[in-house]
Design an enzyme around this catalytic site. Structure first.
Site, short mmCIF file in Angstrom:
data_model
loop_
_atom_site.label_atom_id
_atom_site.label_comp_id
_atom_site.label_asym_id
_atom_site.label_seq_id
_atom_site.Cartn_x
_atom_site.Cartn_y
_atom_site.Cartn_z
N ARG A 107 88.97 46.54 61.24
CA ARG A 107 90.06 45.79 60.62
C ARG A 107 91.33 46.61 60.74
O ARG A 107 91.43 47.69 60.15
CB ARG A 107 89.74 45.51 59.14
CG ARG A 107 90.89 44.84 58.43
CD ARG A 107 90.62 44.50 56.98
NE ARG A 107 91.82 43.90 56.43
CZ ARG A 107 92.48 44.33 55.35
NH1 ARG A 107 92.01 45.34 54.63
NH2 ARG A 107 93.58 43.74 54.96
N HIS A 151 100.27 43.27 56.70
CA HIS A 151 99.89 44.35 55.78
C HIS A 151 101.19 45.11 55.46
O HIS A 151 101.31 46.30 55.72
CB HIS A 151 98.83 45.24 56.42
CG HIS A 151 98.05 46.09 55.45
ND1 HIS A 151 96.68 46.12 55.41
CD2 HIS A 151 98.44 46.94 54.48
CE1 HIS A 151 96.26 46.97 54.47
NE2 HIS A 151 97.33 47.48 53.89
N GLU A 196 96.52 41.53 50.31
CA GLU A 196 96.88 41.82 48.93
C GLU A 196 98.22 41.23 48.46
O GLU A 196 99.18 41.96 48.22
CB GLU A 196 96.86 43.33 48.69
CG GLU A 196 95.54 43.98 49.04
CD GLU A 196 95.44 45.45 48.61
OE1 GLU A 196 96.47 46.05 48.29
OE2 GLU A 196 94.33 45.98 48.58
N ASN A 329 89.23 43.29 48.35
CA ASN A 329 89.51 44.73 48.27
C ASN A 329 89.25 45.18 46.84
O ASN A 329 89.76 44.59 45.90
CB ASN A 329 90.97 45.05 48.62
CG ASN A 329 91.28 44.81 50.09
OD1 ASN A 329 90.40 44.45 50.87
ND2 ASN A 329 92.53 45.04 50.46
N TYR A 331 88.80 48.86 44.42
CA TYR A 331 88.77 50.32 44.28
C TYR A 331 88.33 50.76 42.89
O TYR A 331 87.60 51.72 42.75
CB TYR A 331 90.16 50.92 44.57
CG TYR A 331 90.52 50.81 46.03
CD1 TYR A 331 90.14 51.80 46.91
CD2 TYR A 331 91.19 49.69 46.53
CE1 TYR A 331 90.44 51.71 48.27
CE2 TYR A 331 91.49 49.58 47.88
CZ TYR A 331 91.11 50.60 48.75
OH TYR A 331 91.38 50.50 50.08
N GLU A 390 88.23 46.11 52.06
CA GLU A 390 88.62 47.50 51.75
C GLU A 390 87.82 47.97 50.55
O GLU A 390 87.67 47.24 49.57
CB GLU A 390 90.10 47.64 51.37
CG GLU A 390 91.05 47.60 52.52
CD GLU A 390 92.50 47.74 52.07
OE1 GLU A 390 92.78 48.47 51.09
OE2 GLU A 390 93.36 47.12 52.72
C1 FCB Z 1 95.19 49.15 49.21
C2 FCB Z 1 95.97 48.95 50.48
C3 FCB Z 1 95.67 49.97 51.55
C4 FCB Z 1 95.49 51.34 50.97
C5 FCB Z 1 94.52 51.32 49.82
C6 FCB Z 1 94.24 52.67 49.22
O1 FCB Z 1 95.85 48.55 48.15
O2 FCB Z 1 95.72 47.68 51.02
O3 FCB Z 1 96.69 49.90 52.50
O4 FCB Z 1 96.70 51.86 50.63
O5 FCB Z 1 95.00 50.46 48.82
#
Ligand code: FCB
Length: 491
Positions: A107, A151, A196, A329, A331, A390
């Site tokens: 990607r 992006h 995003e 995505n 985290y 992600e």
């Molecule tokens: C996301 C972004 C990516 C990267 C990660 C850590 O929000 O899409 O580009 O910065 O965080």
């Protein structure tokens, strides 16, 4: 030693088999090996501005990130993406790296200012040639290209005309999407429109942390609308240029957890979830903006009581165009505390520190939330497929005297989150693939080069790439097509 049980997941439209290990007797103390189906897509992700460098090569126009990086104080270490990983010139080496790791899909994002230096109008063939070469190289090595059209590197020329705050930028996006898919659509069959929208709108136009660095709620909500609209308009154009393509959008999620069960914390959690997650999910899945959030924004004076002024007749029908997948995505989670004095609230029952682990981004590691998020998306919104586009973690990695990068915490994060994907698949979520963020250490936006997310270490002075231990773990996992759950997890 605990016994190991093997469970198999199914992708997308396949029927998930029953999972004796999860529901049967003895499940609680079994260490499981979750097997992914053969069609599961194992990938890594990057984005153009974060890795390419070469901002002036082959007629590329200026982007809002080139401009933003020049703003004093905008980037913590005063850096920019001018060189980054020099991927524009080293892409062949990077593709070979992926091949050696057994990575099956890549990607990446396409830089709009390389293709249309002024945002619309004349197409810069030399800019498209770069992506054409990249695609050919990927295909030559059996790696499926998975491009994202946007992006975050908007052509500055469009920002000068109002950027995403004006509707004409959504029209320009369709022109750009058409130019790209017309050129690459004969070889690329997976397309992501946006990365995003929350970051494009609220982070960049209300919190001011990302380009163009504005701080204005009405603008941020207009931006969100035009970004979503441009997605809806582009999907049929991409399908027209690229028959049989799978098209989707990537949203980022920060699931909200109330710090206590007090009414105030529960309401603040609803608001946080509404602002971050539902504001984008609902319209993409054919609903309108969530009514509770329209009311909240109106009460705060961000929009009139009648709703978001940017909305015109037919917009929600366009935004809700059926897609082939949702990109997710994830985290971290957010523990939400209402902004009332502590003395007027109930004691916290959910506390992150000190038990939790925190990445160098200051993000809590919490894979259970990821599992719950994937299940919630599946049950509440029913996307046809879910790709995790992600997921990853930043740690203070260094190359050791042995020439290697030992990053056990990234490996643990990867394993825990892959297991969460596997468990979501067992629960019935249509998990179709996983893209580790990121292939390479890179320019982490306003954090500059202070954060290392790569499974491959980059020495920025020499541009030397060193696969970290986590990359080797990922290689072995891909080869096995299975993840061993951490025996310590959940015990
Ligand atoms: C996301 C972004 C990516 C990267 C990660 C850590 O929000 O899409 O580009 O910065 O965080």
């Amino acid at each position: 030693m605990r016994p190991t049980t093997e469970v198999r997941t199914a992708v997308s439209d396949e029927q998930a088999p029953p999972s004796p290990a999860e529901h049967g007797p003895g499940a609680s103390n079994a260490s499981r090996r979750i097997v992914f189906p053969a069609g599961f897509v194992w990938g890594t992700a990057t984005s153009s501005y974060q890795i390419e460098g070469s901002p002036a090569a082959d007629g590329r126009g200026e982007s809002i990130w080139d401009r933003f990086c020049k703003t004093p104080g905008a980037i913590v270490d005063g850096s920019s993406g001018d060189v980054a990983c020099d991927h524009y010139r080293r892409f062949r080496e990077d593709v070979l790296l992926m091949k050696d790791l057994g990575i099956r899909a890549y990607r990446f994002s396409i830089a709009w200012p390389r293709v249309l230096p002024r945002g619309r109008g004349a197409v810069n063939a030399a800019g498209l040639d770069f992506y054409s070469r990249l695609v050919d190289t990927l295909l030559e090595h059996g790696i499926t290209p998975f491009p994202t059209l946007y992006h975050w590197d908007l052509p500055q020329a469009l920002q000068d005309e109002g950027g995403w705050a004006v509707r004409s930028t959504a029209e320009a996006f369709v022109e750009y999407a058409e130019a790209v898919t017309r050129r690459l659509g004969d070889r690329v069959s997976r397309w992501i429109t946006h990365n995003e929208p929350w970051c494009i709108s609220i982070l960049s136009h209300q919190l001011g942390k990302h380009a163009p660095g504005l701080q204005d709620w009405p603008t941020a909500l207009a931006v969100a609308h035009h970004v979503l609209l441009s997605h809806g308009w582009a999907v049929p154009v991409i399908r027209r240029e690229c028959r049989g393509a799978e098209v989707g959008i990537t949203l980022n999620f920060e699931p909200a957890v109330p710090a206590s069960r007090s009414a105030a914390d529960l309401d603040a959690t609803r608001h946080s979830d509404g602002s971050f997650n539902r504001w984008f999910l609902d319209p993409v899945f054919g609903r309108r903006y969530p009514a509770d959030m329209v009311a909240d924004y109106a009460a705060a004076g961000h929009i009139p009581a009648s709703g978001v002024p940017a909305v015109k007749d037919g917009d929600f029908a366009a935004i809700g165009v059926p897609t082939d997948f949702l990109g997710v995505n994830y985290y971290t989670r957010k523990i939400v505390r209402a902004e009332v004095p502590e003395s007027q609230n109930e004691p916290r029952t959910v506390v992150a520190a000190p038990e939790s682990e925190w990445t160098t981004m200051g993000w809590e590691v919490h894979e259970q939330t990821f599992y719950e998020l994937l299940c919630r998306i599946h049950f509440d919104y029913k996307p046809k497929k879910i790709y995790v586009t992600e997921n990853g973690s930043a740690w203070p990695d260094t190359v050791g005297p042995d020439g290697r990068v030992h990053d056990p915490r990234r490996t643990a994060y990867l394993r825990g989150h892959l297991a969460a994907v596997g468990r979501a698949a067992l629960a019935g979520a249509p998990m179709a693939g996983y893209f580790a963020w990121s292939l390479l250490d890179n320019f982490e936006w306003e954090r500059g080069y202070t954060q290392r997310f790569g499974i491959v270490h980059v020495d920025y002075a020499s541009q030397k790439r060193t696969p970290k231990d986590s990359a080797l773990y990922y290689r072995d996992t891909i080869a096995a097509g299975a993840v061993e759950e951490d025996p310590a997890a959940g015990s």
